[in-house]
Write an enzyme that holds these catalytic residues in place. Structure first.
Site, short mmCIF file in Angstrom:
data_model
loop_
_atom_site.label_atom_id
_atom_site.label_comp_id
_atom_site.label_asym_id
_atom_site.label_seq_id
_atom_site.Cartn_x
_atom_site.Cartn_y
_atom_site.Cartn_z
N ASN A 10 0.87 -1.17 0.00
CA ASN A 10 0.00 0.00 0.00
C ASN A 10 0.90 1.22 0.00
OD1 ASN A 10 -1.80 2.04 0.51
ND2 ASN A 10 -2.22 1.46 2.64
N HIS A 97 -9.47 1.01 4.86
CA HIS A 97 -8.18 1.20 5.56
C HIS A 97 -8.42 2.14 6.74
CE1 HIS A 97 -4.08 2.44 6.42
NE2 HIS A 97 -3.68 1.38 5.75
N GLU A 99 -6.85 4.55 7.81
CA GLU A 99 -6.64 5.97 7.51
C GLU A 99 -7.89 6.58 6.85
OE1 GLU A 99 -2.87 5.46 5.54
OE2 GLU A 99 -2.00 4.95 7.48
N SER A 213 3.49 -2.20 10.37
CA SER A 213 4.95 -2.21 10.59
C SER A 213 5.62 -3.54 10.23
CB SER A 213 5.25 -1.81 12.04
OG SER A 213 4.84 -0.47 12.27
C1 PEP Z 1 -0.66 0.11 5.90
O1 PEP Z 1 -0.70 1.27 5.56
O2 PEP Z 1 -1.56 -0.66 5.53
C2 PEP Z 1 0.44 -0.34 6.75
C3 PEP Z 1 0.37 -1.51 7.28
O3 PEP Z 1 1.49 0.55 6.94
P1 PEP Z 1 2.92 0.22 7.61
O4 PEP Z 1 3.41 -1.07 7.00
O5 PEP Z 1 3.78 1.38 7.25
O6 PEP Z 1 2.69 0.07 9.06
#
Ligand code: PEP
Length: 251
Positions: A10, A97, A99, A213
């Site tokens: 993503n 998501h 966000e 992460s």
């Molecule tokens: C994401 O945006 O779906 C995500 C998991 O971000 P990150 O891997 O940076 O935590």
């Protein structure tokens, strides 16, 4: 029952044309060269879809959008329809998501409506669920995720058209992660909810990704868990070496 590992990137609101096409080309080249036993997906911002599609040509890397409206077309300034994503060459769309749930107040009911529209346009969905830190600290993780799964997946979701991504909100982009046991427990609970709503066969075949992460140093631990069928990767998907190293750790 066989659930192929999915390694999905993503890209969020990152990359201009050159950076994005270079990244896609690197990924495509590597995936062509190496025999990974997994599926690959990249989800760039809308502005990059066309050029990334070209950069991925001839590779087995799929393309996805990061969001879609539920309507086919019309007066929805700034939005993009599932049909438009399909038309540009997308196979998938990420929906719900955290966000979007936070920044745009998207509810699970809206996510389900979008998912239904996505299926009607021939797209597959990655539907995201996950608890906030506060909810985790209150011991509500499984309840919250179960409720989100029940209400975000529409009736016509199947194992073939839907992937669930478990993404604890507090783990996204923070470098913090749950323990492997926590992840397995939530994934197993999600699978149980899918079984209750759609039957055991669908539950056994539906892929559930972990996101939050994920990096090359922790991917093997998460991706080796019995109910984890891949990863949805944010930050680490912006560097082809990291994205591919995550795949290499399990595929
Ligand atoms: C994401 O945006 O779906 C995500 C998991 O971000 P990150 O891997 O940076 O935590």
């Amino acid at each position: 029952m066989s659930r192929k590992i999915m390694i999905a990137g993503n890209w969020k609101m990152n990359c201009l044309q050159k950076e994005g096409t270079d990244l896609a080309k690197n990924i495509a080249l590597n995936v062509k060269k190496n025999k990974y036993n997994c599926d690959f997906l990249v989800c760039p911002p809308f502005t990059l879809l066309s050029n990334v599609k070209k950069a991925l040509r001839g590779s087995k890397v799929s393309l996805g959008g990061q969001n879609a409206h539920f309507a086919e077309k019309g007066a929805h300034t700034g939005d993009v329809s599932p049909q438009m994503l399909k038309d540009i060459g997308c196979e998938y769309v990420i929906l719900g998501h955290s966000e979007r749930r936070t920044d745009h107040k998207e509810t699970s009911a809206l996510v389900a409506k979008k998912a239904e529209a996505a299926y009607n346009s021939g797209l597959k969905t990655i539907i995201c669920v996950g608890e906030t830190l506060e909810q985790r600290e209150q011991g509500k993780t499984i309840d919250i995720c179960s409720k989100q799964v029940k209400t975000s997946l529409p009736k016509n979701a199947t194992a073939a058209n839907t992937i669930i991504a478990y993404e604890p909100v507090w783990a996204i982009g923070t470098g913090k992660t749950p323990t492997a046991k926590d992840v397995e427990d939530v994934h197993a609970a999600i699978r149980q909810v899918v079984a209750q709503k759609f039957g055991t066969k669908t539950a056994n075949n539906m892929r559930i990704l972990y996101g939050g992460s994920v990096k090359p140093s922790n991917s093997k631990e998460f991706l080796s868990l019995p109910d984890v069928d891949g990863a949805l990767i944010g930050g680490a998907s912006l560097k082809s070496e990291d994205f591919l190293a995550i795949a290499k750790s399990v595929c």
